[in-house]
Scaffold this motif. Structure first.
Motif, mmCIF file in Angstrom:
data_model
loop_
_atom_site.group_PDB
_atom_site.id
_atom_site.type_symbol
_atom_site.label_atom_id
_atom_site.label_comp_id
_atom_site.label_asym_id
_atom_site.label_seq_id
_atom_site.Cartn_x
_atom_site.Cartn_y
_atom_site.Cartn_z
ATOM 1 N N GLU A 25 0.860 -1.176 0.000
ATOM 2 C CA GLU A 25 0.000 0.000 0.000
ATOM 3 C C GLU A 25 0.900 1.230 0.000
ATOM 4 O OE1 GLU A 25 -3.822 0.008 2.387
ATOM 5 O OE2 GLU A 25 -2.546 1.343 3.555
ATOM 6 N N TYR A 26 0.700 2.112 -0.968
ATOM 7 C CA TYR A 26 1.531 3.307 -1.117
ATOM 8 C C TYR A 26 0.690 4.544 -0.860
ATOM 9 C CZ TYR A 26 4.607 0.008 -3.456
ATOM 10 O OH TYR A 26 5.399 -1.065 -3.748
ATOM 11 N N HIS A 27 1.237 5.475 -0.089
ATOM 12 C CA HIS A 27 0.544 6.723 0.218
ATOM 13 C C HIS A 27 1.188 7.839 -0.595
ATOM 14 C CE1 HIS A 27 -1.928 5.268 3.584
ATOM 15 N NE2 HIS A 27 -0.992 4.347 3.628
ATOM 16 N N LEU A 28 0.367 8.561 -1.324
ATOM 17 C CA LEU A 28 0.833 9.622 -2.206
ATOM 18 C C LEU A 28 0.276 10.953 -1.737
ATOM 19 C CD1 LEU A 28 2.221 10.475 -4.867
ATOM 20 C CD2 LEU A 28 0.094 9.909 -6.039
ATOM 21 N N ASN A 29 1.179 11.892 -1.407
ATOM 22 C CA ASN A 29 0.758 13.236 -1.028
ATOM 23 C C ASN A 29 0.400 13.971 -2.314
ATOM 24 O OD1 ASN A 29 0.269 15.576 0.367
ATOM 25 N ND2 ASN A 29 2.421 16.144 0.517
ATOM 26 N N TRP A 30 -0.884 14.053 -2.614
ATOM 27 C CA TRP A 30 -1.413 14.536 -3.888
ATOM 28 C C TRP A 30 -1.575 16.049 -3.820
ATOM 29 C CZ3 TRP A 30 -1.322 13.009 -8.526
ATOM 30 C CH2 TRP A 30 -2.308 13.283 -9.474
ATOM 31 N N THR A 31 -0.639 16.761 -4.429
ATOM 32 C CA THR A 31 -0.656 18.216 -4.428
ATOM 33 C C THR A 31 0.030 18.714 -5.686
ATOM 34 O OG1 THR A 31 -0.103 20.165 -3.099
ATOM 35 C CG2 THR A 31 1.527 18.399 -3.146
ATOM 36 N N VAL A 32 -0.100 20.005 -5.960
ATOM 37 C CA VAL A 32 0.632 20.570 -7.092
ATOM 38 C C VAL A 32 2.123 20.455 -6.743
ATOM 39 C CG1 VAL A 32 1.078 22.631 -8.463
ATOM 40 C CG2 VAL A 32 -1.259 22.131 -7.683
ATOM 41 N N PRO A 33 2.901 19.768 -7.584
ATOM 42 C CA PRO A 33 4.294 19.466 -7.234
ATOM 43 C C PRO A 33 5.247 20.644 -7.474
ATOM 44 C CG PRO A 33 3.790 18.561 -9.375
ATOM 45 C CD PRO A 33 2.500 19.162 -8.851
ATOM 46 N N PRO A 34 6.439 20.550 -6.893
ATOM 47 C CA PRO A 34 7.433 21.611 -7.075
ATOM 48 C C PRO A 34 8.057 21.613 -8.480
ATOM 49 C CG PRO A 34 8.336 19.848 -5.738
ATOM 50 C CD PRO A 34 6.889 19.527 -5.961
ATOM 51 N N SER A 35 7.926 20.504 -9.212
ATOM 52 C CA SER A 35 8.470 20.435 -10.566
ATOM 53 C C SER A 35 7.554 19.581 -11.437
ATOM 54 C CB SER A 35 9.882 19.835 -10.555
ATOM 55 O OG SER A 35 9.841 18.489 -10.137
ATOM 56 N N LEU A 36 7.634 19.762 -12.753
ATOM 57 C CA LEU A 36 6.758 19.028 -13.673
ATOM 58 C C LEU A 36 7.026 17.529 -13.672
ATOM 59 C CD1 LEU A 36 6.593 21.456 -16.735
ATOM 60 C CD2 LEU A 36 4.836 21.018 -15.010
ATOM 61 N N ASP A 37 8.247 17.111 -13.355
ATOM 62 C CA ASP A 37 8.580 15.681 -13.390
ATOM 63 C C ASP A 37 8.527 15.021 -12.013
ATOM 64 O OD1 ASP A 37 10.824 16.888 -12.308
ATOM 65 O OD2 ASP A 37 12.246 15.745 -13.516
ATOM 66 N N PHE A 38 8.015 15.731 -11.018
ATOM 67 C CA PHE A 38 7.995 15.213 -9.648
ATOM 68 C C PHE A 38 7.314 13.852 -9.550
ATOM 69 C CE2 PHE A 38 5.891 14.770 -5.512
ATOM 70 C CZ PHE A 38 6.975 14.860 -4.674
ATOM 71 N N TYR A 39 6.093 13.729 -10.052
ATOM 72 C CA TYR A 39 5.358 12.471 -9.938
ATOM 73 C C TYR A 39 5.900 11.398 -10.865
ATOM 74 C CZ TYR A 39 2.028 14.699 -6.844
ATOM 75 O OH TYR A 39 1.457 15.341 -5.771
ATOM 76 N N SER A 40 6.501 11.784 -11.993
ATOM 77 C CA SER A 40 7.099 10.758 -12.855
ATOM 78 C C SER A 40 8.311 10.142 -12.163
ATOM 79 C CB SER A 40 7.476 11.329 -14.227
ATOM 80 O OG SER A 40 8.470 12.327 -14.101
ATOM 81 N N ASN A 41 9.038 10.923 -11.404
ATOM 82 C CA ASN A 41 10.158 10.375 -10.625
ATOM 83 C C ASN A 41 9.647 9.467 -9.512
ATOM 84 O OD1 ASN A 41 12.107 11.733 -12.136
ATOM 85 N ND2 ASN A 41 12.066 13.520 -10.802
ATOM 86 N N TRP A 42 8.557 9.870 -8.872
ATOM 87 C CA TRP A 42 7.997 9.084 -7.766
ATOM 88 C C TRP A 42 7.435 7.761 -8.250
ATOM 89 C CZ3 TRP A 42 3.381 6.926 -6.333
ATOM 90 C CH2 TRP A 42 3.263 6.572 -4.993
ATOM 91 N N SER A 43 6.801 7.764 -9.423
ATOM 92 C CA SER A 43 6.108 6.558 -9.881
ATOM 93 C C SER A 43 7.015 5.530 -10.540
ATOM 94 C CB SER A 43 4.970 6.933 -10.831
ATOM 95 O OG SER A 43 5.493 7.444 -12.036
ATOM 96 N N ARG A 44 8.305 5.685 -10.438
ATOM 97 C CA ARG A 44 9.228 4.671 -10.975
ATOM 98 C C ARG A 44 9.274 3.423 -10.100
ATOM 99 N NH1 ARG A 44 13.539 9.045 -12.868
ATOM 100 N NH2 ARG A 44 12.510 9.546 -14.819
ATOM 101 N N THR A 45 8.556 3.452 -9.008
ATOM 102 C CA THR A 45 8.417 2.281 -8.152
ATOM 103 C C THR A 45 7.758 1.166 -8.950
ATOM 104 O OG1 THR A 45 8.095 3.737 -6.260
ATOM 105 C CG2 THR A 45 7.371 1.465 -5.999
ATOM 106 N N THR A 46 8.150 -0.079 -8.694
ATOM 107 C CA THR A 46 7.507 -1.210 -9.350
ATOM 108 C C THR A 46 6.237 -1.549 -8.591
ATOM 109 O OG1 THR A 46 9.615 -2.087 -10.088
ATOM 110 C CG2 THR A 46 7.764 -3.617 -10.041
ATOM 111 N N PHE A 47 5.118 -1.514 -9.283
ATOM 112 C CA PHE A 47 3.835 -1.841 -8.688
ATOM 113 C C PHE A 47 3.403 -3.203 -9.192
ATOM 114 C CE2 PHE A 47 4.196 2.715 -8.729
ATOM 115 C CZ PHE A 47 3.814 3.056 -7.450
ATOM 116 N N GLU A 48 2.709 -3.943 -8.352
ATOM 117 C CA GLU A 48 2.249 -5.289 -8.679
ATOM 118 C C GLU A 48 0.729 -5.337 -8.603
ATOM 119 O OE1 GLU A 48 4.279 -7.822 -9.517
ATOM 120 O OE2 GLU A 48 6.107 -6.685 -9.181
ATOM 121 N N VAL A 49 0.151 -6.280 -9.342
ATOM 122 C CA VAL A 49 -1.280 -6.524 -9.222
ATOM 123 C C VAL A 49 -1.571 -6.819 -7.746
ATOM 124 C CG1 VAL A 49 -3.140 -8.129 -9.811
ATOM 125 C CG2 VAL A 49 -1.558 -7.351 -11.586
#
Length: 152
Positions: A25-49
């Protein structure tokens, strides 16, 4: 008596192993980020079904589950998951999932995230493909009951 205690001990170990194998279970602080690539860097985590992401925020935001095209173009869709904080999204199949905030220009400012989910769903069974892990208090109550039955 020793055999009964050993059996309870093995049950405790088995339940611990099941809990360790449960989905993440991953918790994401959903807000306007400090940079345009902020969430793309965060989502590089491997997620599983079976994994889940929980979107948490303060202020005015929402979460929309969108197509790749809507994600790329920050298309303001009407199908918003909910406007209440938090939002839990369970990943029940492999593939890509895309989420944006449709409030004002939040998406254009980088409040969007894409997830790649790996794994497969077990189609060989008609039952749910995931293990439901009981709460720790339920496990403790069950083990205590078994212990008392076999030791009284």
């Amino acid at each position: 008596m020793g055999l009964r205690f050993d059996m309870v001990w093995y049950m405790i170990v088995a339940v611990s192993l099941i809990e360790a194998a449960a989905a993440a279970e991953y918790h994401l602080n959903w807000t306007v980020p400090p940079s345009l690539d902020f969430y793309s860097n965060w989502s590089r985590t491997t997620f599983e079904v079976g994994d889940a992401v929980i979107f948490n925020w303060t202020g005015t935001h929402n979460v929309a589950d969108v197509s790749k095209g809507d994600y790329d173009n920050c298309t303001k869709v009407r199908a918003v998951l909910d406007s209440d904080d938090p939002i839990r999204v369970n990943f029940s199949s492999s593939g890509n999932r895309y989420f944006i905030c449709t409030v004002d220009s939040h998406c254009e400012q980088g409040q969007k995230v894409a997830f790649l989910i790996k794994g497969t769903v077990n189609n060989n069974s008609s039952s749910a493909p995931f293990v439901t892990v009981p709460a720790s208090s339920e496990v403790f109550t069950f083990l205590l009951t078994v212990f008392l039955i076999y030791n009284v």
